[in-house]
Design a protein around this motif. Structure first.
Motif, short mmCIF file in Angstrom:
data_model
loop_
_atom_site.label_atom_id
_atom_site.label_comp_id
_atom_site.label_asym_id
_atom_site.label_seq_id
_atom_site.Cartn_x
_atom_site.Cartn_y
_atom_site.Cartn_z
N GLY A 27 -0.12 -97.28 6.36
CA GLY A 27 0.50 -96.06 6.30
C GLY A 27 0.74 -95.66 4.83
N ILE A 28 1.52 -94.50 4.91
CA ILE A 28 1.83 -93.69 3.65
C ILE A 28 3.27 -93.04 3.85
CG2 ILE A 28 1.42 -91.89 2.13
CD1 ILE A 28 -1.63 -92.34 2.49
N VAL A 29 4.07 -93.10 2.96
CA VAL A 29 5.64 -92.18 3.12
C VAL A 29 5.48 -91.43 2.11
CG1 VAL A 29 7.81 -92.45 3.28
CG2 VAL A 29 6.64 -94.08 4.28
N ASP A 30 5.36 -90.01 2.10
CA ASP A 30 5.41 -89.36 1.01
C ASP A 30 6.28 -88.24 1.40
OD1 ASP A 30 5.00 -86.75 -0.25
OD2 ASP A 30 2.90 -87.27 -0.46
N ASN A 54 1.78 -84.63 -1.31
CA ASN A 54 0.50 -85.37 -1.99
C ASN A 54 -0.21 -85.76 -1.20
OD1 ASN A 54 -0.59 -87.88 -3.91
ND2 ASN A 54 -0.79 -85.89 -4.88
N ALA A 55 0.01 -86.53 -0.11
CA ALA A 55 -0.60 -87.21 0.83
C ALA A 55 -0.09 -86.99 2.39
CB ALA A 55 -1.12 -88.55 0.54
N THR A 56 -0.72 -87.07 3.36
CA THR A 56 -0.02 -86.78 4.72
C THR A 56 0.68 -88.12 5.14
OG1 THR A 56 -1.62 -85.31 5.38
CG2 THR A 56 -0.17 -86.39 7.07
N VAL A 130 -3.40 -80.85 1.50
CA VAL A 130 -1.69 -81.36 1.85
C VAL A 130 -1.00 -80.49 0.82
CG1 VAL A 130 -2.24 -83.53 2.99
CG2 VAL A 130 -1.75 -83.35 0.46
N GLY A 131 0.32 -80.32 1.17
CA GLY A 131 1.05 -79.65 0.27
C GLY A 131 0.97 -78.35 -0.27
N VAL A 290 -0.09 -85.78 -10.89
CA VAL A 290 0.30 -86.76 -9.98
C VAL A 290 0.14 -87.96 -11.44
CG1 VAL A 290 -0.59 -88.56 -8.55
CG2 VAL A 290 -0.92 -86.05 -8.13
N HIS A 291 1.32 -88.70 -11.25
CA HIS A 291 1.83 -90.02 -12.24
C HIS A 291 1.61 -91.26 -11.30
CE1 HIS A 291 3.06 -91.93 -15.92
NE2 HIS A 291 3.86 -92.64 -15.11
#
Length: 343
Positions: A27-30, A54-56, A130-131, A290-291
């Motif tokens: 998963g991803i949490v953004d 930045n990502a879904t 995205v975004g 993006v860092h």
């Protein structure tokens, strides 16, 4: 003694079978702080937490089983996460829910998925679709329902070829599953060449929206990596064929460049949306950074400016912020500052 030997044999066979199968939770949490001015025709601004800048954000399960002879079976279940409110409207697997067979012949998938005609283009948009900075060519331009933006299709069977020295292709057909009419039907595919620094992809999609309204989209994109900078371009024409009315056409274009800077990446992209049906245009400029704090965690910031001309009333794509259109001919600016973590 015999029973013990039989039990050991069963356990050994079971262990071998389990070793050939795998299931992964991923998963991803953004989540980001966002601000948009001129969020509606009254000129009001809106700010708060938004998601997927930045990502879904997503939660999913995928698995694969080795069937032998180079053949593999797999499944993929994936749903979107809304970190700002904890999925107050519920969780589903509408991002992807497929079962597949793969081998030397390629891969065949059954279920709901990204359409082949869209799937290859995500990487050609510097903002990854995205975004607030994303290229908005894949939009539900005229307010029809369902999957009218052409990104996904339900009830779909799709096929993806193996990679032949950089050449790949994909084809999909989404069934309407109705006794009459064909609303919801999809057919489309792509051909791509991606090898070394060069990438080129062409796709064509046709979707039957409703009441014999057909949406056709032809998209061409390319990128070239010069190491110090990566260049990208997208050209797209979307056309609705409406019985008894003139075609509703939108020509969309994007040009961008990205460059690595230390542990991060800076990117800039310009997009033009030429809406032929209303003889109006919109211009979008997006800047982002993006860092990477690690391989799985990053901080990011995006600023986007949208200039509507004449009757154009586009709004930036800020998820979970009620942006809407700023009003015909009005401009809109948005900012997103967030953190992305994958697992």
């Amino acid at each position: 003694m015999k029973k013990s030997l039989i039990a050991l044999a069963v356990l050994a066979a079971s262990g071998a079978a389990m070793a050939q199968s795998s299931v992964t939770l991923f998963g991803i949490v953004d989540t980001a702080f966002g601000y948009v001015d001129n969020a509606n025709a009254a000129g009001d601004s809106v700010y708060g937490l938004s998601t997927s800048g930045n990502a879904t954000s997503r939660l999913g399960f995928r698995g694969v089983e080795d069937l032998g002879g180079g053949l593999k079976a797999g499944f993929w279940l994936e749903g979107e996460i809304f970190g700002d409110d904890g999925n107050s409207k519920g969780f589903n697997f509408q991002r992807r829910s497929t079962v597949s067979l793969a081998g030397g012949f390629g891969e065949v998938r059954l279920g709901r998925d990204l359409t082949p005609g869209f799937s290859k283009f995500i990487s050609y948009d510097l903002f990854g679709q995205v975004g607030i900075g994303q290229f908005m060519g894949w939009s539900n331009w005229y307010g029809t329902s369902g999957d009218a933006n052409g990104i996904r299709s339900s009830n779909m069977i799709s096929y993806y070829t193996p990679n032949f020295s950089g050449f790949t292709a994909g084809l999909g057909y989404g069934f309407d599953e109705q006794t009459s009419g064909k609303a919801g039907r999809y057919v489309g595919g792509y051909v791509a060449y991606e090898n070394g620094p060069l990438g080129v992809v062409v796709s064509y999609d046709q979707r039957n929206l409703a009441a014999d309204v057909d949406r056709n989209a032809l998209t061409v994109a390319g990128s070239y990596n010069l190491n110090v900078v990566k260049l990208n371009a997208i050209v797209q024409q979307t056309k609705d064929d409406v019985p008894g009315a003139s075609d509703r056409k939108v020509n969309a274009y994007a040009l961008g460049a990205s460059a690595p800077i230390g542990a991060g990446e800076v990117k800039a992209q310009y997009a033009l949306y030429d809406q032929k049906a209303i003889d109006s245009k919109a211009h979008q400029i997006s800047l982002g950074y993006v860092h990477n704090l690690s391989k799985r965690t990053a901080l990011y910031g995006t600023v986007a400016y949208l200039k509507n001309k004449d009757a154009s009333n586009l709004g930036l794509a800020a998820r979970n912020l009620s942006t809407g259109g700023p009003g015909a001919g009005e401009n809109q600016t948005g900012v997103q500052l967030g953190i992305r973590h994958s697992f």
